[in-house]
Design an enzyme around this catalytic site. Structure first.
Site, short mmCIF file in Angstrom:
data_model
loop_
_atom_site.label_atom_id
_atom_site.label_comp_id
_atom_site.label_asym_id
_atom_site.label_seq_id
_atom_site.Cartn_x
_atom_site.Cartn_y
_atom_site.Cartn_z
N GLY A 19 0.92 -1.28 0.15
CA GLY A 19 0.10 0.11 -0.06
C GLY A 19 0.94 1.26 0.08
N ARG B 280 -1.66 8.57 4.16
CA ARG B 280 -1.84 9.43 5.15
C ARG B 280 -0.61 9.74 6.00
NH1 ARG B 280 -6.41 6.46 8.08
NH2 ARG B 280 -5.75 4.85 6.68
N GLY C 179 -6.58 -4.67 -3.76
CA GLY C 179 -6.92 -5.08 -2.51
C GLY C 179 -6.14 -6.16 -1.94
C1 UD1 Z 1 -8.18 -3.97 6.25
C2 UD1 Z 1 -9.14 -4.98 6.50
C3 UD1 Z 1 -10.29 -4.59 7.55
C4 UD1 Z 1 -9.73 -4.51 8.86
C5 UD1 Z 1 -8.36 -3.58 8.60
C6 UD1 Z 1 -7.55 -3.61 9.81
C7 UD1 Z 1 -9.75 -6.02 4.02
C8 UD1 Z 1 -10.55 -5.69 2.93
N1 UD1 Z 1 -9.95 -5.13 5.07
O1 UD1 Z 1 -8.97 -2.84 5.91
O2 UD1 Z 1 -11.28 -5.63 7.54
O3 UD1 Z 1 -10.57 -4.16 9.92
O4 UD1 Z 1 -7.54 -3.89 7.45
O5 UD1 Z 1 -6.42 -2.79 9.53
O6 UD1 Z 1 -8.90 -6.61 4.18
N2 UD1 Z 1 -2.44 -3.95 1.02
C9 UD1 Z 1 -1.65 -4.24 -0.23
N3 UD1 Z 1 -2.17 -4.16 -1.36
C10 UD1 Z 1 -3.33 -3.99 -1.75
C11 UD1 Z 1 -4.15 -3.36 -0.76
C12 UD1 Z 1 -3.57 -3.64 0.63
O7 UD1 Z 1 -0.47 -4.63 0.04
O8 UD1 Z 1 -3.58 -4.35 -2.67
C13 UD1 Z 1 -1.71 -3.97 2.24
C14 UD1 Z 1 -1.42 -2.36 2.75
O9 UD1 Z 1 -0.19 -1.96 2.37
C15 UD1 Z 1 -1.87 -2.37 4.49
C16 UD1 Z 1 -2.84 -3.64 4.24
O10 UD1 Z 1 -2.74 -4.53 3.28
O11 UD1 Z 1 -0.58 -2.99 4.97
C17 UD1 Z 1 -4.10 -3.34 4.71
O12 UD1 Z 1 -4.72 -2.51 3.58
P1 UD1 Z 1 -5.74 -1.52 3.86
O13 UD1 Z 1 -6.12 -0.76 2.48
O14 UD1 Z 1 -4.89 -0.52 4.96
O15 UD1 Z 1 -6.91 -2.07 4.45
P2 UD1 Z 1 -8.04 -1.44 5.26
O16 UD1 Z 1 -8.91 -0.70 4.65
O17 UD1 Z 1 -7.35 -0.95 6.42
CA CA Z 2 -5.08 -0.13 7.12
#
Ligand code: UD1
Ligand code: CA
Length: 457
Positions: A14, A18, A81
């Site tokens: 990600g 922020r 995602g």
């Molecule tokens: C996610 C969870 C949510 C949980 C929350 C806890 C999902 C759909 N949702 O939401 O249920 O309450 O974490 O903090 O999983 N990332 C990738 N590749 C991507 C997308 C994300 O590597 O394509 C990584 C991000 O860098 C991050 C983590 O996955 O470290 C979480 O992603 P983020 O988009 O922050 O998920 P949340 O919306 O916080």
């Molecule tokens: Ca997060």
């Protein structure tokens, strides 16, 4: 469980918008190390068969920072995602492996909590009850209390929004099952993403029970998305480090004003005053006392030594029963053999002071070897640099270096030699003799008048 079948997937692709930083989020420092370093250390403690780190934003910088770490880097070129991110790693994981998903920005998880999770046979997830669940995925349970789905905040209805049990994101399941479920997960949701959380609903559809382990300490599962959360995580980490020292018998005058950014080992009855920062590897012997506002990096401090206020020590080896500071600066390569005194505004660098040698105030000792019981008076300078090269100064045992003498290196001062105050020593000084070198003899000019101030015409 058999950890030879454990594969850990760490999501770290990600952007971390922020944080408002040019650095990838997982490289932001926590306790002096990148966020990802903490997660990797926890992962390593579980002794998995392999660790896969999914990277995307700032991938090159992340890989470069961890060039010496043996992990399998998986590139997710587009962040579609959390489910999509896990999918990128799955082709490299055998079907019968147990997959544990961790997050590069959730750095405070403990080994114990994760062990509970990987010990479960079927799919398992880690939840936490939060007083304010805003933004998190909600754990939806059926009338028997079994988990039926995870619903993201943005997709939740008012009834689901009222649930205070949230998804930490951490999850474990068999690789072949994850592969199957993720191939069925779509992106028809509020964020248009492939949600990892959707596998929970699919597991239930397949008739499996999803085990939920509830984290008891919300701090442990806290994510770092902005600088406020980073600062909060730093305090949690420091409090843990402070508690470990207190448990080891150290007196911390105020555990809230203490920072450890590396490893420490401590003897008995160590006392640490407020606002001390420790970095790198620090070893403190029995009875060591550290005064307020010191910075100590990569140092060993021997039994009974006292470091007074406002002292900065880096890459130094300090023997027993030394008195250092206040306001001393010990730079790399300083060795104090024992019973040494380094007072205020003394700087040392690549300098060895043998047993009992003292420099009480205002001195610079660089590239020097100072013998036993030598007295270094105020204002003594080793002139170690000629503009091109560094040279050594050697001072024999029991020598006396008078106030404001300059030792132009390379130069050797003999044992028991006396150097008169104000001397500029450019040639070796013999043992057992007084050596004096002043520009001119002292004279008094009779009738000399003090200059008068201009009247300002
Ligand atoms: C996610 C969870 C949510 C949980 C929350 C806890 C999902 C759909 N949702 O939401 O249920 O309450 O974490 O903090 O999983 N990332 C990738 N590749 C991507 C997308 C994300 O590597 O394509 C990584 C991000 O860098 C991050 C983590 O996955 O470290 C979480 O992603 P983020 O988009 O922050 O998920 P949340 O919306 O916080
Ligand atoms: Ca997060």
């Amino acid at each position: 469980m058999n950890q030879s079948k454990l594969h850990i997937v760490i999501l770290a692709a990600g952007r971390g918008t922020r944080m408002r930083s040019s650095q990838p989020k997982v490289l932001q420092p926590l306790g002096g190390r990148p966020l990802l370093a903490h997660v990797l250390a926890t992962a390593r403690s579980l002794k998995p068969a392999a660790t896969h780190v999914v990277i995307g934003h700032g991938a090159d910088a992340v890989r470069a920072r961890f060039a010496d770490v043996s992990v399998n880097w998986v590139l997710q070129t587009e962040q579609r995602g959390t489910g999509h991110a896990v999918q990128q790693a799955l082709p490299e994981i055998p079907d019968d492996a147990r997959v544990l998903v961790l997050y590069g920005d959730v750095p405070l998880l403990t080994q114990d909590t994760l062990l509970t999770l990987i010990d479960v046979d079927g799919p398992a997830l880690l939840s936490v009850v939060l007083p304010d669940p805003t933004g998190y995925g909600r754990i939806v349970r059926d009338e028997d209390g079994a988990v039926s789905a995870i619903v993201e905040h943005k997709d939740a209805n008012p009834e689901q929004l009222a649930i205070d049990e949230t998804n930490t994101g951490v999850l474990a399941a068999r690789a072949d099952r994850l592969k199957g479920w993720l191939s069925r997960v779509g992106s028809d949701n509020a964020q248009g993403e492939v949600y990892l959380t959707d596998v929970v609903g699919l597991a239930v559809e397949d008739g499996l029970t999803v085990e939920v382990v509830q984290a008891t300490d919300p701090d442990e599962v806290a994510g770092v998305n902005d600088r406020r959360q980073l600062a909060a995580a730093e305090r949690v980490l420091q409090r843990r480090a402070a508690n470990a020292l207190l448990d080891a018998g150290v007196t911390l005058i105020d555990p809230a004003r203490f920072d450890q950014r590396g490893r420490m080992s401590v003897g008995e009855d160590v006392v640490i005053d407020v606002n001390v920062v420790f970095e790198g590897d620090v070893e403190l012997g029995d009875g060591v006392e550290i005064g307020p506002n010191c910075v100590i990096r990569d140092a060993r401090i021997g039994d009974g030594s006292v470091i007074h206020a406002n002292t900065v020590i880096e890459d130094a080896d300090i023997g027993p029963s030394c008195q250092i500071g206040p306001f001393a600066r010990l730079r790399p390569g300083t060795v104090l053999v024992g019973d040494n005194r380094i007072g205020n505004f003394v700087e040392t660098k690549k300098a060895t002071l043998d047993q009992g040698a003292k420099a009480g105030h205002l001195a610079y000792l660089g590239d020097a070897s100072i013998g036993k019981r030598v007295n270094v008076s105020a204002g003594v300078i080793t002139c170690n640099y000629d503009g091109a090269n560094k040279h050594r100064t050697v001072v024999g045992d029991d020598a006396f270096l008078g106030t404001d003498s300059q030792l132009v290196a390379p130069v050797t001062i003999g044992a028991r030699a006396y150097i008169a105050a104000g001397s500029t020593i450019t040639r070796n000084a013999p043992d057992d003799a007084l050596t004096i070198c002043r520009a001119r003899g002292q004279k008094t000019i009779p009738g000399w008048r003090k200059p008068v101030k201009d009247s300002g015409k």
